[in-house]
Design a protein around this motif. Structure first.
Motif, short mmCIF file in Angstrom:
data_model
loop_
_atom_site.label_atom_id
_atom_site.label_comp_id
_atom_site.label_asym_id
_atom_site.label_seq_id
_atom_site.Cartn_x
_atom_site.Cartn_y
_atom_site.Cartn_z
N LEU A 196 0.93 -1.07 -0.12
CA LEU A 196 -0.10 0.06 -0.11
C LEU A 196 0.78 1.27 0.06
O LEU A 196 0.69 2.31 -0.60
CB LEU A 196 -1.04 0.01 1.27
CG LEU A 196 -2.09 -1.14 1.21
CD1 LEU A 196 -2.68 -1.10 2.51
CD2 LEU A 196 -3.09 -0.66 -0.04
N ASP A 197 1.97 1.12 0.74
CA ASP A 197 2.89 2.41 0.77
C ASP A 197 3.50 2.72 -0.62
O ASP A 197 3.46 3.58 -1.30
CB ASP A 197 4.07 1.95 1.74
CG ASP A 197 4.84 3.17 2.21
OD1 ASP A 197 4.27 4.55 1.96
OD2 ASP A 197 5.97 3.19 2.44
N GLN A 198 3.87 1.52 -1.26
CA GLN A 198 4.46 1.44 -2.60
C GLN A 198 3.47 2.33 -3.63
O GLN A 198 3.79 2.82 -4.45
CB GLN A 198 5.05 0.17 -3.19
CG GLN A 198 6.11 -0.27 -2.32
CD GLN A 198 6.55 -1.81 -2.81
OE1 GLN A 198 5.66 -2.34 -3.65
NE2 GLN A 198 7.47 -2.36 -2.26
N ARG A 199 2.10 1.98 -3.31
CA ARG A 199 1.05 2.32 -4.37
C ARG A 199 0.55 3.67 -3.80
O ARG A 199 -0.39 4.06 -4.46
CB ARG A 199 0.14 1.28 -4.26
CG ARG A 199 0.68 0.05 -5.03
CD ARG A 199 -0.46 -1.04 -4.95
NE ARG A 199 -0.08 -2.13 -5.70
CZ ARG A 199 -0.89 -3.18 -6.12
NH1 ARG A 199 -2.24 -3.21 -5.38
NH2 ARG A 199 -0.47 -4.43 -6.65
N ASN A 200 1.24 4.30 -2.80
CA ASN A 200 1.08 5.65 -2.41
C ASN A 200 -0.41 5.72 -1.77
O ASN A 200 -1.36 6.80 -1.92
CB ASN A 200 0.81 6.71 -3.47
CG ASN A 200 2.49 6.85 -3.96
OD1 ASN A 200 3.29 6.88 -3.18
ND2 ASN A 200 2.71 6.98 -5.24
N ILE A 201 -1.10 4.68 -1.12
CA ILE A 201 -2.28 4.57 -0.36
C ILE A 201 -2.31 4.71 1.01
O ILE A 201 -3.26 5.26 1.58
CB ILE A 201 -3.10 3.54 -1.25
CG1 ILE A 201 -3.43 3.35 -2.59
CG2 ILE A 201 -4.39 3.23 -0.28
CD1 ILE A 201 -4.00 2.13 -3.19
N LEU A 202 -1.23 4.06 1.57
CA LEU A 202 -0.97 4.10 2.98
C LEU A 202 -1.26 5.52 3.83
O LEU A 202 -2.06 5.29 4.78
CB LEU A 202 0.59 3.31 3.49
CG LEU A 202 0.63 3.15 4.87
CD1 LEU A 202 -0.34 2.12 5.35
CD2 LEU A 202 2.21 2.89 5.12
N GLU A 203 -0.56 6.44 3.04
CA GLU A 203 -0.72 7.65 4.10
C GLU A 203 -2.05 8.12 4.22
O GLU A 203 -2.70 8.80 5.16
CB GLU A 203 0.15 8.77 3.30
CG GLU A 203 0.12 9.98 4.24
CD GLU A 203 0.90 11.19 3.50
OE1 GLU A 203 0.96 12.19 3.77
OE2 GLU A 203 2.04 10.89 2.72
N LYS A 204 -2.99 7.99 2.98
CA LYS A 204 -4.40 8.17 3.10
C LYS A 204 -5.14 7.53 4.03
O LYS A 204 -6.03 7.98 4.66
CB LYS A 204 -4.78 8.08 1.76
CG LYS A 204 -4.19 8.94 0.61
CD LYS A 204 -4.83 8.90 -0.86
CE LYS A 204 -4.18 9.66 -1.95
NZ LYS A 204 -4.60 9.08 -3.32
#
Length: 211
Positions: A196-204
């Motif tokens: 999820l972090d690699q896909r730029n979703i984790l922060e959200k």
């Protein structure tokens, strides 16, 4: 979040409908129901609260594990769904003054260190029944070095795919996805968080704001 294989048919059906305009109104996602708080409390059955999938409902997915093979880092058998509404901000049960909001399960940002014979707790709806807790001590039997699979002996049944797995301190550590006569298995949350972090979703997700 649930397993990809739980909603795989809906995803494939949606893809078919998106290529055929005549089928879009009959999309399987329109008929899907997500039920929260389906449980027995003080000998009383709470039928829970129903939610539907949002129109743009699939946030992210990672396809299911190939049978008899180890999960690859990009095939972790999860699907992140967008709900029509904000169940995390709604009260548990009937809305009354002072009701507690449902909230969210905390997503760990630090990697969990799995150890053989650790305890594992699973909250599940086996065979579609009300919420049940399965737990046992000394049940983790194998941790794959790839970090994409753990095997354990905590009891599950059909319908439990996508259940959250916790350690003895109620930290979320895995997403259950497989049951067999010899062992059950799940995807470590560590691996999902990394993807999820690699896909730029984790922060959200960690912001607790609607995605």
């Amino acid at each position: 979040m649930t397993n990809y294989h739980v909603v795989k048919n809906i995803i494939l059906s949606e893809e078919e409908h998106n290529t055929d305009k005549s089928l879009r109104s009959a999309s399987a996602s329109n008929e899907s129901i997500l039920r929260f708080d389906f449980k027995i409390l003080a000998n009383t059955l709470n039928k829970g609260t129903e939610y539907r999938l949002d129109q743009d409902w699939l946030i992210d997915k990672s396809s299911d594990v190939t049978k008899n093979q180890l999960p690859q880092p990009d095939k972790l058998d999860y699907a992140l769904l967008r709900v029509d509404g904000e169940p995390g901000n709604k009260p548990i049960g009937a809305s009354t003054e002072g009701s507690v909001k449902r909230g969210w399960i905390e997503i760990p940002t630090n990697a969990h260190e799995f150890k053989i014979n650790q305890a594992l707790f699973i909250l599940q709806h086996p065979l579609g029944e009300p919420l049940k807790l399965a737990f046992d001590l000394d049940v983790i039997k194998d941790i794959d070095p790839s970090g994409t699979l753990i095997k354990y002996r905590t009891n599950t049944d059909y319908g439990s795919s996508g259940s959250p797995c916790f350690d003895s301190n109620w930290n979320l550590v895995a997403l259950h996805h497989t049951g067999s006569p010899s062992y059950n298995a799940g995807t470590p949350v560590n691996a999902i968080v990394k993807l999820l972090d690699q896909r730029n979703i984790l922060e959200k997700i960690l912001s607790r704001q609607p995605i």
